[in-house]
Design a protein around this motif. Structure first.
Motif, short mmCIF file in Angstrom:
data_model
loop_
_atom_site.label_atom_id
_atom_site.label_comp_id
_atom_site.label_asym_id
_atom_site.label_seq_id
_atom_site.Cartn_x
_atom_site.Cartn_y
_atom_site.Cartn_z
N GLU A 69 33.51 43.02 36.91
CA GLU A 69 34.67 43.56 37.60
C GLU A 69 35.11 42.61 38.71
O GLU A 69 34.28 41.99 39.37
N LYS A 70 36.42 42.51 38.90
CA LYS A 70 36.97 41.71 39.99
C LYS A 70 37.95 42.57 40.78
O LYS A 70 38.53 43.52 40.25
N ASN A 73 41.42 43.06 39.33
CA ASN A 73 41.57 43.81 38.08
C ASN A 73 42.17 45.19 38.34
O ASN A 73 41.76 45.87 39.28
N ASP A 77 44.20 46.11 32.94
CA ASP A 77 43.34 45.04 32.45
C ASP A 77 42.19 45.59 31.60
O ASP A 77 41.88 45.06 30.53
#
Length: 305
Positions: A69-70, A73, A77
């Motif tokens: 996970e970022k 995001n 996404d």
């Protein structure tokens, strides 16, 4: 001038990594096997991040254990990646100033169930509270069974919860199921008065009734016992006494197996069903039901006037 040491070239054999391909279709219903993404939205404290990892492990093997996970995001996404991978459900953890929340959503078009998390305990907390914690990795090779209790109230939002959790794990056929694959169980108990749902995760063990723990471990471990201080082999059998401490309880929970299961549980004898909690543990309350994927018409709101 420095000398370059000549390397000895040896013939090396590298064992190829064999990936076990999971079936894509449920042999019971003929539908695609449900798969999930477990991730978070917003900043979470360390304990909730660990709860996220525990939920991923609980959803094994049909989930992305190493999902990255970022911060940049967004939900779109994850949805774009979910389609090609056959992901059918999202479990999303978040936290507000008042409480943590867990959203369970069906992709790609919903509905979405939002639960307020009143209490939770991590798998590590459950293990620390037990004298003999047991959680081998073999437990997570197959999906858990799902048991729902107290959900027959007739309310529409309760029915939605029932359908959602019934379809989040693969179905089983009791006539053809392999008993060795039934090693975990997820229990959801709904209290109509408090409107709280107790979420529990157990491992399933079978033990032969009327067999001492010493003999059972001897058969399972394939090791020669230490009998240097014993006068006779019968001392090894009778030293710990006959039967278990919960002999009466074993008789109540005893079942007769249709086939042999392992080296100890035989079809001709009775076996006791043992449940041991492995976590995580949660107490949640349904907060809101949305028609779409984390959006759309609100079907149910607990605090609506």
């Amino acid at each position: 001038m420095a000398r370059m040491r000549k390397r000895n070239k040896r013939n090396m054999f590298i064992k190829p990594v064999v990936k076990v391909k999971q079936p894509a279709v449920d042999h019971v219903t003929g539908n695609k096997i449900p798969k999930s993404f477990v991730f978070s939205r917003g900043k979470l404290p360390h304990s909730l991040k660990q709860l996220e990892l525990d939920l991923r492990k609980l959803m094994s093997p049909h989930t992305a254990l190493k999902l990255k996970e970022k911060k940049r995001n967004n939900l779109r996404d994850f949805l774009n990646v979910a389609g090609p991978l056959g992901v059918s459900h999202f479990l999303i953890l978040s936290k507000t100033e008042t409480a943590p929340y867990l959203r369970v959503a069906r992709t790609p078009q919903g509905p979405t169930l939002s639960f307020k998390v009143h209490e939770y305990s991590l798998a590590s907390d459950v293990a620390q509270s037990q004298a003999r914690p047991r959680c081998p990795q073999e437990l997570f090779k197959n999906p858990p069974l799902i048991v729902l209790s107290g959900f027959g109230t007739g309310d529409q939002h309760v029915k939605l919860v029932t359908v959602m959790f019934q379809n989040i794990f693969p179905s089983i056929d009791i006539n053809t199921v392999n008993l060795s694959s039934c090693q975990r169980i997820v229990l959801l108990n709904y209290n109509k008065e408090t409107k709280l749902i107790d979420f529990r995760h157990y491992s399933i063990r079978l033990q032969p009734v009327g067999v001492t723990r010493r003999i059972r471990k001897f058969v399972q471990n394939h090791q020669v016992p230490d009998m240097r201080n014993l006068q006779d082999v019968s001392d090894f059998v009778t030293k710990a006494g006959y039967g278990s401490e919960s002999e009466a309880e074993d008789e109540v929970a005893a079942v007769s197996l249709p086939t042999d299961l392992g080296r100890v549980n035989k079809a001709s004898t009775k076996s006791a069903v043992k449940l041991q909690e492995i976590g995580p543990r949660m107490t949640v309350q349904l907060h809101k039901v949305e028609e779409g994927l984390c959006s759309g018409y609100i079907i149910f709101n607990e605090y609506a006037i």
